[in-house]
Design a protein around this motif. Sequence first.
Motif, short mmCIF file in Angstrom:
data_model
loop_
_atom_site.label_atom_id
_atom_site.label_comp_id
_atom_site.label_asym_id
_atom_site.label_seq_id
_atom_site.Cartn_x
_atom_site.Cartn_y
_atom_site.Cartn_z
N GLN A 74 -65.61 17.90 -52.21
CA GLN A 74 -66.45 17.35 -51.14
C GLN A 74 -65.75 17.51 -49.79
OE1 GLN A 74 -69.57 16.35 -51.49
NE2 GLN A 74 -69.45 16.83 -53.68
N THR A 75 -64.92 18.52 -49.68
CA THR A 75 -64.17 18.73 -48.45
C THR A 75 -64.52 20.07 -47.81
OG1 THR A 75 -62.29 19.73 -49.61
CG2 THR A 75 -62.22 17.35 -49.27
N VAL A 76 -64.41 20.09 -46.50
CA VAL A 76 -64.52 21.31 -45.72
C VAL A 76 -63.25 21.41 -44.88
CG1 VAL A 76 -65.72 22.42 -43.79
CG2 VAL A 76 -67.04 21.35 -45.62
N ALA A 77 -62.60 22.55 -44.91
CA ALA A 77 -61.35 22.74 -44.18
C ALA A 77 -61.61 23.45 -42.86
CB ALA A 77 -60.35 23.53 -45.01
N VAL A 78 -60.99 22.95 -41.80
CA VAL A 78 -61.12 23.54 -40.47
C VAL A 78 -59.72 23.84 -39.95
CG1 VAL A 78 -62.05 23.25 -38.15
CG2 VAL A 78 -63.14 22.08 -40.07
N VAL A 79 -59.53 25.05 -39.45
CA VAL A 79 -58.23 25.42 -38.87
C VAL A 79 -58.44 25.80 -37.41
CG1 VAL A 79 -56.21 26.92 -38.98
CG2 VAL A 79 -57.36 26.20 -41.09
N VAL A 80 -57.75 25.10 -36.51
CA VAL A 80 -57.78 25.40 -35.09
C VAL A 80 -56.36 25.69 -34.62
CG1 VAL A 80 -59.86 24.05 -34.64
CG2 VAL A 80 -57.62 22.95 -34.49
N PRO A 81 -56.20 26.39 -33.49
CA PRO A 81 -54.84 26.73 -33.04
C PRO A 81 -54.13 25.62 -32.30
CG PRO A 81 -56.45 27.79 -31.64
CD PRO A 81 -57.23 27.12 -32.73
N SER A 82 -54.85 24.56 -31.91
CA SER A 82 -54.20 23.49 -31.15
C SER A 82 -55.01 22.21 -31.25
CB SER A 82 -54.06 23.90 -29.68
OG SER A 82 -53.62 22.81 -28.89
N LEU A 83 -54.31 21.09 -31.38
CA LEU A 83 -54.94 19.77 -31.31
C LEU A 83 -54.67 19.10 -29.97
CD1 LEU A 83 -54.28 18.38 -34.91
CD2 LEU A 83 -56.40 19.31 -33.98
N GLY A 84 -53.89 19.77 -29.12
CA GLY A 84 -53.60 19.22 -27.81
C GLY A 84 -54.50 19.79 -26.74
N ASN A 85 -55.42 20.67 -27.14
CA ASN A 85 -56.32 21.33 -26.20
C ASN A 85 -57.69 20.67 -26.30
OD1 ASN A 85 -58.06 23.16 -24.85
ND2 ASN A 85 -56.62 24.82 -25.21
N GLN A 86 -58.21 20.19 -25.17
CA GLN A 86 -59.46 19.45 -25.15
C GLN A 86 -60.62 20.23 -25.74
OE1 GLN A 86 -60.04 16.33 -24.31
NE2 GLN A 86 -62.26 16.46 -24.62
N LEU A 87 -60.62 21.55 -25.55
CA LEU A 87 -61.77 22.33 -26.02
C LEU A 87 -61.88 22.28 -27.55
CD1 LEU A 87 -61.38 25.61 -27.17
CD2 LEU A 87 -60.17 25.64 -25.00
N PHE A 88 -60.75 22.27 -28.27
CA PHE A 88 -60.81 22.20 -29.73
C PHE A 88 -61.14 20.79 -30.20
CE2 PHE A 88 -58.00 25.93 -29.05
CZ PHE A 88 -58.85 26.87 -29.59
N VAL A 89 -60.74 19.78 -29.45
CA VAL A 89 -61.09 18.41 -29.80
C VAL A 89 -62.60 18.23 -29.78
CG1 VAL A 89 -60.91 16.00 -29.10
CG2 VAL A 89 -58.89 17.47 -29.00
N GLU A 90 -63.26 18.77 -28.75
CA GLU A 90 -64.72 18.67 -28.66
C GLU A 90 -65.39 19.41 -29.81
OE1 GLU A 90 -66.15 19.80 -24.80
OE2 GLU A 90 -64.52 18.76 -23.79
N THR A 91 -64.85 20.55 -30.18
CA THR A 91 -65.41 21.31 -31.29
C THR A 91 -65.27 20.55 -32.61
OG1 THR A 91 -64.86 23.40 -30.17
CG2 THR A 91 -65.28 23.52 -32.54
N LEU A 92 -64.11 19.96 -32.83
CA LEU A 92 -63.87 19.20 -34.05
C LEU A 92 -64.78 17.97 -34.14
CD1 LEU A 92 -59.97 19.43 -34.17
CD2 LEU A 92 -61.57 20.48 -35.78
N GLU A 93 -64.99 17.30 -33.01
CA GLU A 93 -65.88 16.14 -33.00
C GLU A 93 -67.29 16.55 -33.44
OE1 GLU A 93 -65.43 13.03 -32.60
OE2 GLU A 93 -63.55 12.72 -31.53
#
Length: 343
Positions: A74-93
């Motif tokens: 029941q999981t979906v894995a997401v890999v992004v290059p940075s968690l300190g970058n606002q643009l990836f935070v918005e995408t993850l939300e």
Amino acid sequence: MTTPKNDKNTRTTGRPTLNEVARRAGVSPITASRALRGISSVAEELAQRVREAAGELGYVANPAARALASARSQTVAVVVPSLGNQLFVETLEAIHAVMRPKGLEVLIGNSHYSRDEEEDLIRNYLAYQPRGLLLTGFERTESARRMLESSGIPCVYMMDLDSGAGLHCVGFSQIRAGATAAEHLIARGRRRMAFVGAQLDQRTLLRGEGFRRALQQAGLYDPALELLTPRPSSVGLGCELFAQLMASHPQIDAIFFGNDDLAYGGLLEAMRRGVKIPEQVAVLGFNDLPASAFTVPRLSSIRTPREAIGRRAAELLLALMAGQPIAEPVQDIGFELMVREST
């Protein structure tokens, strides 16, 4: 002496079970499971009873046992290059907002812009057989590519587009975005235009390529006005690179920074040095982060659809996981040029 039979609804460890939660809440185990996974089809009144019962019993779900029992993760894995970058935070939300109501848990991996780290993350996630994968861009090791191809697990790529690889992706053309930056500055009468890039991931390089091509077509390209560094992007680095560029090429009249963090630094350093923006040097950023509309002067930037990419990528992955036919495997979300005071 006979050994008492274990009740199949209890654990020998003494930890509370899902069946006990269901009994206390007065619902079926299936309803209890769906409520605890946040599936929206469960009435809020029932879901609240289940949550209260779980809290009273101290119940903690066991995802591994659930996957084993259902033969489905029941999981979906997401890999992004940075968690300190606002643009990836918005995408993850946005991804979380789509997946959570479907009862899916989102595992987030940070590759730190390292292909080797991303390969390790993909290997570890695939071992747990996630329902699907969401990955950033197309730049990865050959080993990671082979693992993804052989896994058979649905995968959607975000932020960039590739119509020739037979992949499912949601993003926009980085090359076209870079060309749009050049065209805007040319239309503003600029003739000595520089590109400043850091981190040097594939998307930054493609942006620079689009900028370069547009300048070449206009007969305005000067390779000496490209300033690239593999160092991590930051406001401080933007200050440093602006100063370096002005010292070596004081005749420049425009700078396209590969992201807004660098552009913020450029604006601050210009203020410190008394360089008038945009009278002497026009400054253009990329991503249009929230602060860009409030800098002094207000920063012109190319707005990227971070939230829309996350939402559409998650929806596309859900369709793939359900085995639905995909009419549009490559989805171009586009971008928007935000013209403000700095250009």
